[in-house]
Design a protein around this motif. Structure first.
Motif, PDB file in Angstrom:
ATOM      1  N   GLU A  48       0.846  -1.197   0.000  1.00  0.00           N
ATOM      2  CA  GLU A  48       0.000   0.000   0.000  1.00  0.00           C
ATOM      3  C   GLU A  48       0.876   1.239   0.000  1.00  0.00           C
ATOM      4  OE1 GLU A  48      -2.479   0.590   3.431  1.00  0.00           O
ATOM      5  OE2 GLU A  48      -3.589   2.239   2.509  1.00  0.00           O
ATOM      6  N   TRP A  49       0.720   2.036  -1.018  1.00  0.00           N
ATOM      7  CA  TRP A  49       1.441   3.307  -1.094  1.00  0.00           C
ATOM      8  C   TRP A  49       0.836   4.272  -0.090  1.00  0.00           C
ATOM      9  CZ3 TRP A  49      -0.067   8.311  -2.687  1.00  0.00           C
ATOM     10  CH2 TRP A  49       0.989   9.219  -2.882  1.00  0.00           C
ATOM     11  N   MET A  50       1.692   4.881   0.751  1.00  0.00           N
ATOM     12  CA  MET A  50       1.208   5.773   1.791  1.00  0.00           C
ATOM     13  C   MET A  50       1.407   7.239   1.420  1.00  0.00           C
ATOM     14  SD  MET A  50       2.625   3.814   5.129  1.00  0.00           S
ATOM     15  CE  MET A  50       1.579   4.779   6.249  1.00  0.00           C
ATOM     16  N   GLY A  51       2.531   7.514   0.794  1.00  0.00           N
ATOM     17  CA  GLY A  51       2.811   8.897   0.439  1.00  0.00           C
ATOM     18  C   GLY A  51       4.242   9.043  -0.021  1.00  0.00           C
ATOM     19  N   ALA A  52       4.585  10.257  -0.427  1.00  0.00           N
ATOM     20  CA  ALA A  52       5.924  10.507  -0.936  1.00  0.00           C
ATOM     21  C   ALA A  52       6.304  11.960  -0.747  1.00  0.00           C
ATOM     22  CB  ALA A  52       5.997  10.132  -2.420  1.00  0.00           C
ATOM     23  N   ILE A  53       7.610  12.192  -0.780  1.00  0.00           N
ATOM     24  CA  ILE A  53       8.124  13.551  -0.802  1.00  0.00           C
ATOM     25  C   ILE A  53       9.008  13.674  -2.033  1.00  0.00           C
ATOM     26  CG2 ILE A  53      10.055  13.002   0.769  1.00  0.00           C
ATOM     27  CD1 ILE A  53       9.628  15.917   1.888  1.00  0.00           C
ATOM     28  N   ALA A  54       8.732  14.682  -2.814  1.00  0.00           N
ATOM     29  CA  ALA A  54       9.453  14.852  -4.070  1.00  0.00           C
ATOM     30  C   ALA A  54      10.810  15.526  -3.837  1.00  0.00           C
ATOM     31  CB  ALA A  54       8.611  15.688  -5.030  1.00  0.00           C
ATOM     32  N   TYR A  55      11.627  15.523  -4.882  1.00  0.00           N
ATOM     33  CA  TYR A  55      12.932  16.189  -4.852  1.00  0.00           C
ATOM     34  C   TYR A  55      12.789  17.668  -4.461  1.00  0.00           C
ATOM     35  CZ  TYR A  55      11.171  18.002  -9.213  1.00  0.00           C
ATOM     36  OH  TYR A  55      10.380  18.616 -10.155  1.00  0.00           O
ATOM     37  N   SER A  56      11.643  18.246  -4.795  1.00  0.00           N
ATOM     38  CA  SER A  56      11.366  19.655  -4.528  1.00  0.00           C
ATOM     39  C   SER A  56      10.911  19.899  -3.092  1.00  0.00           C
ATOM     40  CB  SER A  56      10.266  20.146  -5.464  1.00  0.00           C
ATOM     41  OG  SER A  56       9.090  19.387  -5.247  1.00  0.00           O
ATOM     42  N   GLY A  57      10.573  18.828  -2.389  1.00  0.00           N
ATOM     43  CA  GLY A  57      10.022  18.958  -1.041  1.00  0.00           C
ATOM     44  C   GLY A  57       8.512  18.883  -0.997  1.00  0.00           C
ATOM     45  N   THR A  58       7.872  18.864  -2.144  1.00  0.00           N
ATOM     46  CA  THR A  58       6.419  18.724  -2.194  1.00  0.00           C
ATOM     47  C   THR A  58       6.026  17.327  -1.707  1.00  0.00           C
ATOM     48  OG1 THR A  58       6.306  20.224  -4.082  1.00  0.00           O
ATOM     49  CG2 THR A  58       4.382  18.831  -3.673  1.00  0.00           C
ATOM     50  N   TYR A  60       3.023  14.269  -1.091  1.00  0.00           N
ATOM     51  CA  TYR A  60       1.836  13.639  -1.665  1.00  0.00           C
ATOM     52  C   TYR A  60       1.405  12.532  -0.718  1.00  0.00           C
ATOM     53  CZ  TYR A  60       3.814  15.897  -5.787  1.00  0.00           C
ATOM     54  OH  TYR A  60       4.348  16.816  -6.661  1.00  0.00           O
ATOM     55  N   TYR A  61       0.092  12.392  -0.542  1.00  0.00           N
ATOM     56  CA  TYR A  61      -0.410  11.407   0.400  1.00  0.00           C
ATOM     57  C   TYR A  61      -1.526  10.586  -0.213  1.00  0.00           C
ATOM     58  CZ  TYR A  61       2.070  14.360   3.729  1.00  0.00           C
ATOM     59  OH  TYR A  61       3.032  15.083   4.388  1.00  0.00           O
ATOM     60  N   SER A  62      -1.613   9.340   0.251  1.00  0.00           N
ATOM     61  CA  SER A  62      -2.770   8.519  -0.094  1.00  0.00           C
ATOM     62  C   SER A  62      -4.014   9.166   0.505  1.00  0.00           C
ATOM     63  CB  SER A  62      -2.590   7.117   0.479  1.00  0.00           C
ATOM     64  OG  SER A  62      -3.796   6.407   0.429  1.00  0.00           O
ATOM     65  N   PRO A  63      -5.067   9.301  -0.272  1.00  0.00           N
ATOM     66  CA  PRO A  63      -6.295   9.922   0.264  1.00  0.00           C
ATOM     67  C   PRO A  63      -6.826   9.230   1.514  1.00  0.00           C
ATOM     68  CG  PRO A  63      -6.412   9.762  -2.117  1.00  0.00           C
ATOM     69  CD  PRO A  63      -5.182   9.008  -1.708  1.00  0.00           C
TER      70      PRO A  63
END
Length: 120
Positions: A48-58, A60-63
């Motif tokens: 289950e994908w929970m979330g991520a942080i991009a190279y930019s620092g942005t 993203y989260y699983s709804p």
């Protein structure tokens, strides 16, 4: 060689906040255009994908987890961290950190995973 290493408490009590860290070597968290992710696998279930942080620092989260999840990073330590609030026994899982490579549209490096058990 890129390596990811998770670290965490192993056991937390229900209602507490879980904090897991992923220390990265061989690559920088700020290198374009990678995404640094947290993925869980409860016992007997799929990933289950929970979330991520991009190279930019942005971030993203699983709804389904967004209200309880925060991902942050410390670029001086080349480390990113998952916080999961108000944990329940259903959050018991192996937690992985992984790098998503948009050039190949795949996760190209994974940590070995860390077991987290939620129990009183």
């Amino acid at each position: 060689q890129v390596q990811l290493q998770e670290s965490g408490p192993g056991l937390v009590k229900p209602s507490q906040t879980l904090s897991l860290s992923c220390t990265v070597s061989g690559a920088s968290l700020t290198t374009k255009y990678y995404y640094w992710s947290w993925i869980s696998q409860p016992p007997g279930k799929g990933l289950e994908w929970m979330g991520a942080i991009a190279y930019s620092g942005t971030t993203y989260y699983s709804p389904s987890l967004e209200s309880r999840t925060s991902i942050s990073r410390d670029t001086s330590k080349n480390q990113f961290t998952l916080q999961l609030r108000s944990v329940t026994p259903e959050d018991t899982a192996v937690y992985y950190c992984a790098r998503f490579n948009p050039n190949t549209n795949s996760y190209d490096y994974w940590g070995q995973g860390t077991q987290l058990t939620v129990s009183s």
